[in-house]
Write an enzyme that holds these catalytic residues in place. Sequence first.
Site, mmCIF file in Angstrom:
data_model
loop_
_atom_site.group_PDB
_atom_site.id
_atom_site.type_symbol
_atom_site.label_atom_id
_atom_site.label_comp_id
_atom_site.label_asym_id
_atom_site.label_seq_id
_atom_site.Cartn_x
_atom_site.Cartn_y
_atom_site.Cartn_z
ATOM 1 C CG ASP A 92 -0.230 -0.298 2.525
ATOM 2 O OD1 ASP A 92 0.827 -0.952 2.518
ATOM 3 O OD2 ASP A 92 -0.731 0.129 3.570
ATOM 4 C CD GLU A 150 7.389 2.355 6.142
ATOM 5 O OE1 GLU A 150 6.366 1.690 6.331
ATOM 6 O OE2 GLU A 150 7.361 3.566 5.817
#
Length: 651
Positions: A395, A589
């Site tokens: 996503d 991340e």
Amino acid sequence: MQNRFQILILVFLFMSCQDKTTLDILKVNVKQTLSSLEQDEDTDRDKKITKEDTGDKSYTIKTIDGQKVLIESTYYLSNLLQELATAKNKGQDIVEIPLSRIKEKPAERLSRLIKTRYWNNLTRRVDKSGLERILTDSKASDSLIRRLYVPATDSIGIDYFKNIESEFERFKVVVLPQNISPEYVKSINDKPGILSLKIKDNKGVPFVVPGGRFNEMYGWDSYFESVGLNLDGRQDLSKAMIENFAYEIKHYGKILNANRDYYLTRSQPPFMTSFIRETYESTNEKDSLWLKEMTRATMQEYFEVWMEKGKKLTQNGLNRYYAEGIGIPPETEPGHFDEQLEMYAEKYDMSLKEFTEAYQNGNLPARENLKTDLNLPSLDEYFLHDRSLRESGHDTTWRLDGVCADLNTVALNSLLYKYETDFAYLIKTYFNNSFTYGNQTFEAKYWLDKAKDRKQLVNELLWNEKDKVFYDYNFETQEPLVYESATNYYPLWAKLATKEQAEHLKNSLLKTLKARCGILASSKASVERYATSDVARQWDYPNGWAPHQMLMWKGLMNYGYDEEAQELIYRWLWLITKNLADYNGTIPEKYDVVNCTHKVYAEYGNVGTKFNYITPSGFGWMNASYQYGLHLLKADLRDKLNDLVEPEILF
């Protein structure tokens, strides 16, 4: 005379050792040294020392006993800053810092911090000891009430949390209904809360979160974290997360995207058999009853979640992501879907606000009553694709935008092939070739036949003979989705590809997705072909992600391409190591693997880049990729890594 001379020599040697020890240990005043260092070298005042600070990168540290030691370079100075900040956080006024800590080799330093600090800082529990931290998360509450949802089928959990409910302010324990429908989930969108996990021996079973700002256990993140945890001897946490997944399967009906209320109708990429097998085989302790229980739970997930016809199992026998729900996904930030919604609002001759409220409340006029032809798919269909895209873990990406639920994806069918071959392996290796689930008893052959059938369908529908690569298959249009993505290469990891296919896949991977600092999530050409706006999707070019790297390394090694794997491992680890050396230990991340930076300009930004002085936890699967990569990397390349030798010099 000779004895006096020998004594003088001994005294001289002793004093020399004393001087050397003093130089090796820097005893300093924490507050004064930290303040002085910041004033001198943190020129942009962001509580970090990075390559972007304009100081001279040279600082003389003054010890308590009056000695002066020169510290130079961005990396050494940032290490000093971190050591001082750690001492300050511990409430120390005076600290003894080994010079070896300041000048620690970067790869060794990061690996040590991951093992000794980061995993612990990422660990959470849903119980009395951990609730206060979790409940401070805005996703666990509205402006008035902080909620914990507990399954109706978990009597132990209900008793436990009801007994402590009064000990927390504005805290409410809500027992979920037996039947958790999409309608029910939508009805609690304005009543956010966390979902309970397993209570064992009157304590919450622990789990590792993706990053410091998270407080929930995420699906596929947990598997990749376990790869690093197992290497670091933390099988206790890996086993705990597996047990929490088994709890979710039993009480929520699936492994959840994460344990939040709005994820109740959404699963995640299936890695459970790999999670179980790798954790079980990484320790000498062999608990066959535990293995049986976890394997049985995973079979339940396989049959009841992934093999449900008309939902995640399509008519052609392959699988898709299919996340149920009603309305706009509630976890998205305001305005995320405005561009899409405005197209519909215009057709309905309504303002964006009016249209959005009417859609969310189910009060839109019937399409057939519109004065103009809508000429658009239904919004329900659009959001089905969007939720399914999120269920895939990617996503978002232009590959899946507006089409995900119509795709038999290479990734998902590779993962389920791995389930089937893993079930066969576990049954044959640990259960004497006989395993009972429900009213059925399985031998390994049953699962090998399942895998064989899936492999045949994958080759028939997803293999592109012209391009010699796997592509996602649109079963509605009966056409391949020709999109160059790292997910096209999951068959290497799952050992689904033939040796001939593997050769083609290896060549294609390196040609289309290898960047300076690792494997791209997708190619620039595919983004340019499929993007319908200038929105930068985070799971697309130029970004690279830890799970893709780890799967590609293992996939290449599965087919003997060790040299190619070593190169990709080095490129990725060099990126992480160089970035932490230049940016005060930052572990984010994701990365831009083209420009080799953590400065990612895409939706959602980049988690793990905002902190003061020292990152407390890194990022879960990034930590794991580092430990896994170091474990695989040859010794001579580890030495090069510590010296920050650029990849182009080596390859």
